[in-house]
Design an enzyme around this catalytic site. Structure first.
Site: not given
Length: 292
Positions: A148, A247
């Site tokens: 990511e 998140e």
């Protein structure tokens, strides 16, 4: 809805091993974690306790990070860090074992910050090798390595989707691994100035995972200005079929209450669910000091 609660950043007023049960009580069927241990190779007792917390709660472990160093101190992964490469490699078997026993197939490998005394090219070569080893470690259980972009870490070199996809192409070309995918964290992409709409249009079907938080502030959807519902809807329209990781940080009394009024219309209904009734009675969540 296919949401999964990141129990490393949410429900932080509770001890770590109590958070899976709290997520279940809030109506969720899946959870994900950053690396939940202080060392890359925890004891069997520590691993057993973590796995028991998941199974006793009756939730699916949908995602797990590889060991990433000391996150509160600013570490952002070991993949490209020469001095800690052996530590990362020792971690692979532990991660694959947890994944096999709990049915988890998505594993996030934080790339690591640039470090002094080593050229970027040397770090990138090491990263390609370590990502290949990680992919091989989880391949027998059908696992996928996630990579990511990250914001808020000045020394972290992967800022955009193209940065990540370039690394993935390098690993595939050099080592042949095909089970490494982009983790599309919409918050990180947006904060870093990437064109999230374009990323979705070009790559949604190939996303390995999606994570969400609003910006500015990294709070729950609705606290900022990002069009998260529209991004999720379009991702599903274009073929994304996986979980969506929650998140975000929240100081709200009911950190999942936003789900009652923000349900993406096109989402699959065969994976984790979050009931809007229980979302309004979820445990309170304090703001997490650790960021990723």
């Amino acid at each position: 809805m296919p949401y999964t609660v990141n129990c490393s950043i949410l429900l932080t007023e509770l001890p770590l091993l109590e958070r899976p049960a709290a997520a279940k009580a809030a109506g969720f069927d899946a959870v994900e974690f950053w690396w939940p241990f202080p060392t890359a190779v925890p004891s069997d007792v520590e691993v057993d306790a973590f796995e028991k917390a998941i199974t006793d709660a009756g939730v699916q472990l949908s995602g797990l990070n590889f060991a990433a160093g000391d996150m509160p101190a600013g570490d952002r992964g070991l993949v490209s860090w020469p001095a800690r490469s052996d530590e990362f490699r020792d971690n692979l078997a532990v991660v694959a074992g947890i994944g096999e026993r709990l049915g988890c197939k998505a594993f996030n490998a934080l790339y690591g910050n640039r470090v002094d005394g080593v050229t970027p090219e040397e770090q990138d070569d090491l990263a390609a090798e370590n990502l290949s080893l990680a992919a091989q470690a989880v391949a027998p259980i059908g696992g996928v390595v996630l990579l990511e972009p990250v914001s808020g870490a000045p020394l972290y070199p992967l800022l955009t989707a193209d940065d990540v996809l370039g690394v993935i192409r390098t690993v595939t070309a050099r080592h042949g691994d095909t089970n490494i995918k982009l983790l599309a964290d919409f918050y990180h992409l947006a904060v870093n100035g990437d064109d999230v709409n374009a990323v979705i249009e070009l790559h949604a079907r190939q996303f390995g995972h999606i994570q969400i938080a609003d910006a500015p502030g990294r709070g729950e959807p609705g606290t900022g200005t990002l069009p998260i519902d529209a991004w999720l809807d379009r991702s599903w329209e274009l073929g994304y079929e996986g979980y969506v990781g929650l998140e975000y940080k929240s100081a709200a009394e009911h950190p999942f209450a936003w789900l009652a009024s923000a349900q993406p219309a096109s989402a699959p209904t065969t994976t984790a669910s979050a009931s809007t009734e229980s979302a309004t009675t979820a445990p309170t969540t304090s703001t997490e000091e650790i960021t990723k």
